[in-house]
Motif scaffolding. Structure first.
Motif, PDB file in Angstrom:
ATOM      1  N   GLY A  37      36.221  50.441  51.884  1.00  0.00           N
ATOM      2  CA  GLY A  37      35.803  49.412  52.818  1.00  0.00           C
ATOM      3  C   GLY A  37      34.314  49.383  53.052  1.00  0.00           C
ATOM      4  N   SER A  38      33.610  50.389  52.496  1.00  0.00           N
ATOM      5  CA  SER A  38      32.163  50.410  52.656  1.00  0.00           C
ATOM      6  C   SER A  38      31.536  49.230  51.927  1.00  0.00           C
ATOM      7  CB  SER A  38      31.595  51.727  52.101  1.00  0.00           C
ATOM      8  OG  SER A  38      30.194  51.680  52.019  1.00  0.00           O
ATOM      9  N   GLU A  39      30.502  48.688  52.509  1.00  0.00           N
ATOM     10  CA  GLU A  39      29.849  47.530  51.904  1.00  0.00           C
ATOM     11  C   GLU A  39      29.248  47.889  50.551  1.00  0.00           C
ATOM     12  OE1 GLU A  39      27.006  45.984  54.599  1.00  0.00           O
ATOM     13  OE2 GLU A  39      28.467  45.365  56.088  1.00  0.00           O
ATOM     14  N   SER A  40      28.868  49.157  50.402  1.00  0.00           N
ATOM     15  CA  SER A  40      28.243  49.574  49.141  1.00  0.00           C
ATOM     16  C   SER A  40      29.236  50.293  48.240  1.00  0.00           C
ATOM     17  CB  SER A  40      27.046  50.495  49.426  1.00  0.00           C
ATOM     18  OG  SER A  40      27.451  51.585  50.225  1.00  0.00           O
ATOM     19  N   GLN A  41      30.512  49.949  48.402  1.00  0.00           N
ATOM     20  CA  GLN A  41      31.562  50.617  47.629  1.00  0.00           C
ATOM     21  C   GLN A  41      31.318  50.466  46.130  1.00  0.00           C
ATOM     22  OE1 GLN A  41      34.357  52.236  48.583  1.00  0.00           O
ATOM     23  NE2 GLN A  41      35.385  52.362  46.616  1.00  0.00           N
ATOM     24  N   THR A  42      30.968  49.284  45.687  1.00  0.00           N
ATOM     25  CA  THR A  42      30.807  49.036  44.260  1.00  0.00           C
ATOM     26  C   THR A  42      29.396  49.415  43.817  1.00  0.00           C
ATOM     27  OG1 THR A  42      32.364  47.208  44.395  1.00  0.00           O
ATOM     28  CG2 THR A  42      30.987  47.342  42.429  1.00  0.00           C
ATOM     29  N   ALA A  43      29.319  50.417  42.947  1.00  0.00           N
ATOM     30  CA  ALA A  43      28.017  50.851  42.456  1.00  0.00           C
ATOM     31  C   ALA A  43      27.459  49.810  41.485  1.00  0.00           C
ATOM     32  CB  ALA A  43      28.154  52.200  41.752  1.00  0.00           C
ATOM     33  N   VAL A  44      26.137  49.639  41.526  1.00  0.00           N
ATOM     34  CA  VAL A  44      25.486  48.689  40.628  1.00  0.00           C
ATOM     35  C   VAL A  44      25.390  49.310  39.249  1.00  0.00           C
ATOM     36  CG1 VAL A  44      23.382  47.391  40.181  1.00  0.00           C
ATOM     37  CG2 VAL A  44      24.183  47.687  42.529  1.00  0.00           C
ATOM     38  N   LYS A  45      25.957  48.652  38.255  1.00  0.00           N
ATOM     39  CA  LYS A  45      25.933  49.172  36.900  1.00  0.00           C
ATOM     40  C   LYS A  45      24.650  48.725  36.189  1.00  0.00           C
ATOM     41  CE  LYS A  45      30.922  49.437  36.176  1.00  0.00           C
ATOM     42  NZ  LYS A  45      32.057  49.039  35.301  1.00  0.00           N
ATOM     43  N   PRO A  46      24.097  49.597  35.366  1.00  0.00           N
ATOM     44  CA  PRO A  46      22.885  49.211  34.637  1.00  0.00           C
ATOM     45  C   PRO A  46      23.171  48.092  33.638  1.00  0.00           C
ATOM     46  CG  PRO A  46      23.731  51.300  33.838  1.00  0.00           C
ATOM     47  CD  PRO A  46      24.531  50.965  35.058  1.00  0.00           C
ATOM     48  N   VAL A  70      20.516  47.153  31.477  1.00  0.00           N
ATOM     49  CA  VAL A  70      19.620  47.454  30.367  1.00  0.00           C
ATOM     50  C   VAL A  70      19.596  48.966  30.153  1.00  0.00           C
ATOM     51  CG1 VAL A  70      17.253  47.342  29.497  1.00  0.00           C
ATOM     52  CG2 VAL A  70      18.186  45.441  30.848  1.00  0.00           C
ATOM     53  N   GLY A  71      19.740  49.375  28.905  1.00  0.00           N
ATOM     54  CA  GLY A  71      19.635  50.778  28.561  1.00  0.00           C
ATOM     55  C   GLY A  71      18.337  51.050  27.834  1.00  0.00           C
ATOM     56  N   ILE A  72      17.515  51.958  28.375  1.00  0.00           N
ATOM     57  CA  ILE A  72      16.259  52.344  27.730  1.00  0.00           C
ATOM     58  C   ILE A  72      16.479  53.717  27.108  1.00  0.00           C
ATOM     59  CG2 ILE A  72      13.795  52.796  28.058  1.00  0.00           C
ATOM     60  CD1 ILE A  72      13.949  51.082  30.585  1.00  0.00           C
ATOM     61  N   ILE A  73      16.412  53.782  25.798  1.00  0.00           N
ATOM     62  CA  ILE A  73      16.665  55.048  25.117  1.00  0.00           C
ATOM     63  C   ILE A  73      15.484  55.403  24.238  1.00  0.00           C
ATOM     64  CG2 ILE A  73      19.165  54.736  25.157  1.00  0.00           C
ATOM     65  CD1 ILE A  73      19.060  53.959  22.244  1.00  0.00           C
ATOM     66  N   MET A  74      15.323  56.720  24.021  1.00  0.00           N
ATOM     67  CA  MET A  74      14.205  57.191  23.209  1.00  0.00           C
ATOM     68  C   MET A  74      14.609  58.452  22.473  1.00  0.00           C
ATOM     69  SD  MET A  74      12.083  58.388  26.529  1.00  0.00           S
ATOM     70  CE  MET A  74      12.928  57.091  27.443  1.00  0.00           C
ATOM     71  N   GLY A  75      13.865  58.790  21.448  1.00  0.00           N
ATOM     72  CA  GLY A  75      14.209  59.926  20.609  1.00  0.00           C
ATOM     73  C   GLY A  75      13.927  61.271  21.251  1.00  0.00           C
ATOM     74  N   SER A  76      12.891  61.373  22.094  1.00  0.00           N
ATOM     75  CA  SER A  76      12.571  62.636  22.756  1.00  0.00           C
ATOM     76  C   SER A  76      11.753  62.340  24.001  1.00  0.00           C
ATOM     77  CB  SER A  76      11.789  63.560  21.819  1.00  0.00           C
ATOM     78  OG  SER A  76      10.464  63.090  21.641  1.00  0.00           O
ATOM     79  N   HIS A 121      18.905  49.316  35.487  1.00  0.00           N
ATOM     80  CA  HIS A 121      18.725  49.894  34.160  1.00  0.00           C
ATOM     81  C   HIS A 121      18.913  51.405  34.228  1.00  0.00           C
ATOM     82  CE1 HIS A 121      14.820  50.101  36.189  1.00  0.00           C
ATOM     83  NE2 HIS A 121      14.625  51.219  35.495  1.00  0.00           N
ATOM     84  N   GLU A 122      19.010  52.002  33.061  1.00  0.00           N
ATOM     85  CA  GLU A 122      19.072  53.457  32.977  1.00  0.00           C
ATOM     86  C   GLU A 122      18.148  53.917  31.854  1.00  0.00           C
ATOM     87  OE1 GLU A 122      23.021  54.684  32.044  1.00  0.00           O
ATOM     88  OE2 GLU A 122      22.928  54.038  29.958  1.00  0.00           O
ATOM     89  N   VAL A 123      17.665  55.153  31.985  1.00  0.00           N
ATOM     90  CA  VAL A 123      16.760  55.734  30.993  1.00  0.00           C
ATOM     91  C   VAL A 123      17.412  56.990  30.434  1.00  0.00           C
ATOM     92  CG1 VAL A 123      14.473  56.704  30.556  1.00  0.00           C
ATOM     93  CG2 VAL A 123      14.749  54.836  32.217  1.00  0.00           C
ATOM     94  N   GLN A 152      28.452  47.903  25.778  1.00  0.00           N
ATOM     95  CA  GLN A 152      28.930  46.611  26.270  1.00  0.00           C
ATOM     96  C   GLN A 152      30.023  46.785  27.318  1.00  0.00           C
ATOM     97  OE1 GLN A 152      30.100  43.909  23.201  1.00  0.00           O
ATOM     98  NE2 GLN A 152      30.448  42.199  24.581  1.00  0.00           N
ATOM     99  N   ASP A 153      30.936  47.729  27.078  1.00  0.00           N
ATOM    100  CA  ASP A 153      32.007  47.961  28.040  1.00  0.00           C
ATOM    101  C   ASP A 153      31.463  48.463  29.375  1.00  0.00           C
ATOM    102  OD1 ASP A 153      33.875  47.191  26.196  1.00  0.00           O
ATOM    103  OD2 ASP A 153      34.335  49.243  25.520  1.00  0.00           O
ATOM    104  N   GLN A 154      30.301  49.124  29.350  1.00  0.00           N
ATOM    105  CA  GLN A 154      29.705  49.648  30.581  1.00  0.00           C
ATOM    106  C   GLN A 154      28.823  48.610  31.270  1.00  0.00           C
ATOM    107  OE1 GLN A 154      30.730  52.433  31.744  1.00  0.00           O
ATOM    108  NE2 GLN A 154      31.892  52.999  29.908  1.00  0.00           N
ATOM    109  N   GLY A 155      28.741  47.408  30.731  1.00  0.00           N
ATOM    110  CA  GLY A 155      27.961  46.347  31.361  1.00  0.00           C
ATOM    111  C   GLY A 155      26.537  46.232  30.864  1.00  0.00           C
TER     112      GLY A 155
END
Length: 536
Positions: free
Chosen positions: A457-466, A468-474, A495-497, A517-520
């Motif tokens: 019932g919390s207003e922030s129940q649904t977490a915001v999914k990223p 954009v994915g920012i990925i790097m080799g190291s 987004h997530e890094v 894609q399945d993760q949004g």
């Protein structure tokens, strides 16, 4: 009369009363036996007419010499019966791992309904720090190990002299159970540590304060765990109260220089009987009131820090004797140093995530090590995992109610696994269970954890999914790639890094891309080596 005496082939009807038999209720342990308690069988003239009568009898008498399960043939991975001193949650999870390989694990614990009792091969009720009890228990086992270090090390040394196989060795237990002795040992072996010194009186404590400065950490040498046995003095005026809080100088105290760490890390290290050593990935541990609350695997740290932490852990365990799993707790300082905090000679809270996240759990690994089996693969089979400790939030039934509410929410979380320790008594801050969430990225499992912890019932129940994915080799690419994150933050784009190397960890890269894609995630910004400047 004469006919009855001579006709021996006439069947006789034997009448038994309730007093002729001893019935005991079946316990939940696996020590159920079949027994015939017939007083009339003492008469040889009746043996030819004896019929089997089956009674379910629990092994509650620890000195019972009747038929025991030890007499049954063992057809598991190992024929050696593993005896564990302690039957808490660690013993329980050792038994769970053992059951998958049909390894027999016996536990010694004073509580008849300890967490391990329900699934152990056998449970001897008794104190694991009582010499006579431990010696009796050792007679029933092929190898003796521990799930708690607060045992009678002198008895273990005596047993080793008598030829009992103890893993890890009694010398290791003796060193570890005295935290000051532990510091001295590791210092002699060149392991980096916070500065420390023993204190015997208030004047000694004041000298330590003058030397190390304040705040000053005071610690008990023995019987200290989960934050118990620690006290902080913020000034010289608080020294007396800190000493009193720890039970006085007679308790045995020492002090450590305050370590302004930026993260607490841990490494689970397995050591085989052949002295081979295998290290699990470095994790970050987050504590709540000095008790481990959350474990993040793997730790979000540069590769150089990961290597340094692993090297320190490897060196620390190499200085000890015996086989098994060891937990090495570490501090990461702001200037990039790794300092050893303490070592546990057993499976550890910081390694619970390995049940779901690694190819070989720490509990299976401990059994492999003490039995002399090949060590398993410690690497992670999932890109990320978070372990959340279920700590008692209230006393008694209200605490159970709150825990069950959280478990109910966890069962709706993708990738979550619930472990309930089945402890009969609920207390505040007591470890009652844990929940592990495994997933394709740390950002995703962190979002799932936040969702699980929020009330219905919390207003922030649904977490915001990223998105954009920012990925790097190291992590060397991060100074450039972080500009992409800064722009996305400026425009409010979730987004997530992540560091996901297509070269070093192609499986993780494939898993990340496949599940994006399945993760949004709608866009992936990738950079490595010479191309890393482009997103900036």
């Amino acid at each position: 009369m004469l006919l009855l005496q001579q006709t021996t082939l006439v069947p006789k009807l034997l009448l038994f009363s309730k007093s002729d038999f001893s019935f005991k209720p079946c316990s939940s342990s696996l020590s159920t036996r079949l027994s015939l308690m017939d007083k009339h069988t003492k008469s040889s003239s009746l043996k030819q007419f004896q019929s089997p009568i089956l009674a379910c009898q629990a092994s509650t008498d620890t000195h019972d010499t009747s038929f025991r399960k030890d007499d049954l043939p063992v057809h598991g991975v190992s024929e050696v019966i593993v005896g564990v001193l302690g039957g808490g949650q660690l013993g329980r999870m050792l038994c769970q791992a053992a059951s998958e390989m049909a390894i027999k694990v016996m536990v010694l614990d004073p509580l008849t309904n300890c967490p391990a009792s329900a699934i152990a091969y056998d449970h001897m009720v008794g104190s694991f720090d009582d010499s006579a009890t431990v010696q009796e228990f050792a007679k029933r086992c092929g190898v003796l190990t521990v799930e708690i270090e607060h045992v009678d090390a002198a008895t273990m040394e005596k047993l080793e002299q008598q030829g009992v196989d103890c893993q890890p060795k009694a010398s290791t237990i003796r060193i570890i159970q005295d935290k000051h002795l532990q510091k001295v040992h590791f210092s002699r072996h060149g392991i980096p540590l916070p500065d420390f010194m023993q204190i015997d009186d208030l004047e000694g404590a004041k000298r330590a304060g003058d030397l190390f400065g304040y705040p000053l950490m005071l610690k008990s040498k023995r019987l200290a765990y989960d934050g118990r046995g620690n006290a902080v003095a913020k000034s010289e005026d608080e020294l007396s109260s800190a000493v009193n809080a720890l039970g006085g100088f007679d308790r045995g105290l020492y002090v450590e220089k305050w370590t302004p760490f930026v993260k607490e890390l841990a490494v689970i290290v397995a050591r085989g009987r052949d002295n081979s050593i295998s290290c699990y990935p470095v994790v970050e541990t987050i504590h709540k009131e000095n008790i481990c609350h959350v474990v993040k695997a793997p730790a979000d740290i540069p590769w150089k820090i990961r290597k340094l932490a692993t090297d320190v852990a490897h060196k620390a365990v190499s200085s000890l004797e015996g086989a098994g799993v060891f937990a090495v707790e570490l501090f990461l300082t702001k200037d990039g140093q790794i300092l050893l905090n303490e070592v546990a000679p057993r499976p550890h809270n910081s390694g619970h995530h390995t049940i779901e996240s690694c190819y070989t759990s720490q509990f299976e690994q401990h059994l492999r090590a003490v039995l002399g089996l090949p060590l398993g693969d410690p690497s992670m089979k999932t890109p990320a995992a978070i372990m959340y400790n279920l700590l008692g939030e209230d006393e008694g039934e209200p605490g159970f109610h709150l825990a069950h509410q959280l478990i109910g929410r966890a069962l709706n979380i993708q990738g979550a696994s619930v472990h309930w320790y089945d402890k009969p008594e609920m207390r505040k801050q007591r470890k009652m269970g844990h929940i592990t969430i495994a997933g394709p990225s740390m950002g995703i499992v962190e979002a799932q954890l936040k969702s699980m912890l929020k009330e219905e019932g919390s207003e922030s129940q649904t977490a915001v999914k990223p998105r954009v994915g920012i990925i790097m080799g190291s992590d060397s690419d991060l100074p450039i790639m972080k500009d992409a994150a800064r722009i996305l933050t400026l425009f409010g784009v979730p987004h997530e890094v992540r560091i996901v190397s297509a070269h070093r960890t192609p499986e993780m890269m494939f898993s990340y891309a496949l599940s994006a894609q399945d993760q949004g995630i709608q866009i992936i910004i990738a950079g490595a080596g010479g191309a890393a400047h482009l997103p900036g």
